[in-house]
Design an enzyme around this catalytic site. Structure first.
Site, mmCIF file in Angstrom:
data_model
loop_
_atom_site.group_PDB
_atom_site.id
_atom_site.type_symbol
_atom_site.label_atom_id
_atom_site.label_comp_id
_atom_site.label_asym_id
_atom_site.label_seq_id
_atom_site.Cartn_x
_atom_site.Cartn_y
_atom_site.Cartn_z
ATOM 1 N N ASN A 18 -6.739 -14.199 -9.652
ATOM 2 C CA ASN A 18 -5.603 -13.971 -9.093
ATOM 3 C C ASN A 18 -5.508 -13.298 -7.790
ATOM 4 O OD1 ASN A 18 -6.193 -11.434 -11.188
ATOM 5 N ND2 ASN A 18 -4.947 -10.649 -9.389
ATOM 6 N N HIS A 56 -4.770 4.552 -10.375
ATOM 7 C CA HIS A 56 -3.509 4.618 -10.705
ATOM 8 C C HIS A 56 -2.832 5.922 -10.340
ATOM 9 C CE1 HIS A 56 -2.810 0.529 -13.048
ATOM 10 N NE2 HIS A 56 -3.616 0.427 -11.888
ATOM 11 N N HIS A 113 -2.135 -13.125 -15.253
ATOM 12 C CA HIS A 113 -2.374 -11.897 -14.692
ATOM 13 C C HIS A 113 -1.178 -10.787 -15.162
ATOM 14 C CE1 HIS A 113 -1.113 -9.241 -11.301
ATOM 15 N NE2 HIS A 113 -2.356 -8.992 -11.346
ATOM 16 N N ARG A 149 3.180 1.501 -4.749
ATOM 17 C CA ARG A 149 1.852 1.780 -5.283
ATOM 18 C C ARG A 149 0.869 1.996 -4.102
ATOM 19 N NH1 ARG A 149 -1.514 -2.486 -9.197
ATOM 20 N NH2 ARG A 149 -3.536 -1.291 -9.133
ATOM 21 N N LYS A 155 -11.592 -4.430 -16.200
ATOM 22 C CA LYS A 155 -11.243 -4.115 -15.215
ATOM 23 C C LYS A 155 -12.754 -3.617 -14.446
ATOM 24 C CE LYS A 155 -8.665 -5.129 -13.083
ATOM 25 N NZ LYS A 155 -8.320 -6.102 -12.059
HETATM 26 O O1 GKR Z 1 -3.749 -2.309 -12.776
HETATM 27 O O2 GKR Z 1 -5.553 -1.683 -11.439
HETATM 28 C C1 GKR Z 1 -4.831 -2.485 -11.813
HETATM 29 C C2 GKR Z 1 -5.372 -3.927 -11.725
HETATM 30 O O3 GKR Z 1 -6.089 -3.869 -10.736
HETATM 31 C C3 GKR Z 1 -4.108 -4.875 -11.362
HETATM 32 O O4 GKR Z 1 -3.539 -4.501 -10.384
HETATM 33 C C4 GKR Z 1 -4.547 -6.374 -10.780
HETATM 34 O O5 GKR Z 1 -3.693 -6.853 -10.265
HETATM 35 O O6 GKR Z 1 -4.613 -6.583 -13.207
HETATM 36 C C5 GKR Z 1 -5.003 -7.030 -12.065
HETATM 37 C C6 GKR Z 1 -5.751 -8.398 -11.993
HETATM 38 O O7 GKR Z 1 -6.292 -8.909 -12.944
HETATM 39 O O8 GKR Z 1 -6.589 -8.475 -10.859
HETATM 40 MG MG MG Z 2 -7.567 -9.992 -11.634
#
Ligand code: GKR
Ligand code: MG
Length: 438
Positions: A282, A25, A333, A417, A197
């Protein structure tokens, strides 16, 4: 009632250096706050993705929105979500992509529609004195549960230079520091389920991280792991088998590998081994157009909805019904966001009976000092956001804070982003997103 004014506020909010298979990020996440003003002076608000292209998509609709009746959204903007193609054929586009959410050109229209829909619902709610959840069918729950969203991260609290924020969670790149992060987040918000994550460190370390969480926190916390497609089918199956106990109950394995076919193969092999951990997504399923292929393949057992890109709250409710009919679960999500989005997520979840999983939220990763809601942060207590009887989304804007967010946006160099670029700038100049990485 007529909409007489529409205002967009592009803002930047500090974001810590958290990692995913997309990369890193940036020091700021971009959001857009929208205001729709009615002819009797009521203001409806919403929050959506940020950056120049999102704002341009909204701006392009100005002439259709000014003068429109917010009760008649389906009439004047429905072509954005459920229209027909010039050929007369009903649109059923697939929107699956490997781009970060918010940057997918295939869901640009549903993102734009969603933003306008939520602002109209807030406007209507504030005009008639009713909460949004009660306008879209009525709440089935007064408290909406969210899960702790754990990320591996580098040191830093987000922001840059003199605007750098304090680092609440420190560096988190080992199973033990991840456990510390989990405990800190649970202490602060009372979450009762946990999502990691993943797709960042070697799968063996991520497996160990999940085992440590399970061992130290116990079965009370359902666990989910989401590497955003970083693993091959073989690795996904291996992780699924090794974490069968840790992901049991209300847990799931989310987007372990890319493609519906890959996910279906993982399902088949886990079934053969007697492991029934649901596969959630997602990434493989991001629009109604993905469902006709996904359902017969049994690629996904839990869909993560998100009103921000599925086309708004009512589309999420339609999705819930489809999931229920076809025996799939529904979760939610999230992406970096502030309190206006959190309230919108809570309202749609409150009015969607089939949404029984605790929703994701990035809210703990945003800084209190960046909140644009009047009165400060939306409380998350015992892991839940409370739905009150306040009209609309139940929040108003703090215009000084909004102005600060706009200044930050004007000052910062980011306009979209790009986690891969950030990764190359700050961590490894040669880094590329490779799928599968392991
Ligand atoms: O915030 O880096 C992040 C996540 O990877 C996000 O962008 C994802 O879309 O939260 C997300 C997910 O569940 O895949
Ligand atoms: Mg996801």
């Amino acid at each position: 009632m007529k909409i007489v004014e529409m205002r967009f506020h592009p803002i930047a909010i500090a974001d810590p250096p958290i990692r995913s298979s997309y990369g890193l990020h940036a020091p700021y996440a971009l959001r857009t706050i929208i205001e729709l003003v009615s002819d009797d002076g009521v203001i409806g608000i919403t929050e959506t993705y940020g950056g120049d292209s999102q704002v341009a998509g909204l701006e392009a609709l100005r002439s259709q929105i000014i003068g429109a009746d917010p009760y008649r959204l389906t009439g004047f903007l429905s072509s954005l979500v459920e229209g027909v193609k010039p050929s007369g054929e009903v649109r059923n586009d697939r929107s699956q992509t490997f781009l970060v959410p918010g940057e997918n050109p295939l869901d640009a229209t549903t993102r734009t529609f969603a933003a306008i829909e939520v602002a109209c619902l807030d406007l209507i709610g504030k005009s008639v004195g009713k909460p949004v959840c009660d306008l879209i069918g009525g709440r089935v729950r007064n408290e909406v549960p969210f899960s702790a969203y754990l990320f591996y991260k580098h040191p830093g609290g987000g922001g840059e230079g003199t605007d750098a924020r304090s680092d609440e969670y420190g560096e988190v790149l080992t199973p033990d520091s991840l456990l510390r992060e989990a405990k800190q987040m649970i202490d602060a918000y009372g979450f009762e389920s946990i999502k990691l994550k993943a797709g960042v460190l070697h799968p063996d370390i991520e497996i160990e991280s999940m085992k440590v969480l399970y061992r130290e926190l116990g079965v009370k916390y359902p666990l989910r792991i989401d590497p955003n497609c970083a693993w091959s089918v073989d690795t996904s199956v291996r992780v699924g088998l090794e974490l069968a106990k840790e992901l049991s109950g209300e847990g799931y394995l989310e987007d372990p590998c890319a493609s519906l076919e890959g996910m279906a193969e993982v399902r088949r092999r886990l079934d053969e081994a007697g492991v029934n951990t649901p596969l959630a997504s997602n990434v493989a399923v991001t629009s109604f157009g993905d469902l006709p292929k996904s359902i017969p393949l049994r690629a996904v057992q839990v869909v993560l909805c998100d009103h921000h890109y599925w086309g708004g709250m009512r589309q999420v409710q339609h999705l819930a019904k489809v999931c229920q009919v076809f025996g799939m679960g529904l979760s939610m999500h999230s992406n970096s966001h502030l309190g206006v989005s959190l309230m919108a997520m809570a309202h749609v979840a409150a009015a969607t009976p089939h949404l029984t999983y605790a929703c994701d939220t990035h809210y703990p990763w945003s800084a209190t000092s960046d909140e644009v809601c009047a009165g400060g942060r939306v409380p998350i207590t015992n892991g839940c956001v409370k739905i009150t009887d306040k009209p609309g989304l139940g929040v108003e804007l703090d215009y000084d804070q909004l102005a600060r967010g706009r200044e930050r946006y004007a000052r910062c160099p980011y306009r979209k982003r790009d986690d891969e670029l950030e990764m190359r700038k700050h961590v490894d100049p040669t880094w590329k997103r490779i799928l599968p990485r392991w």
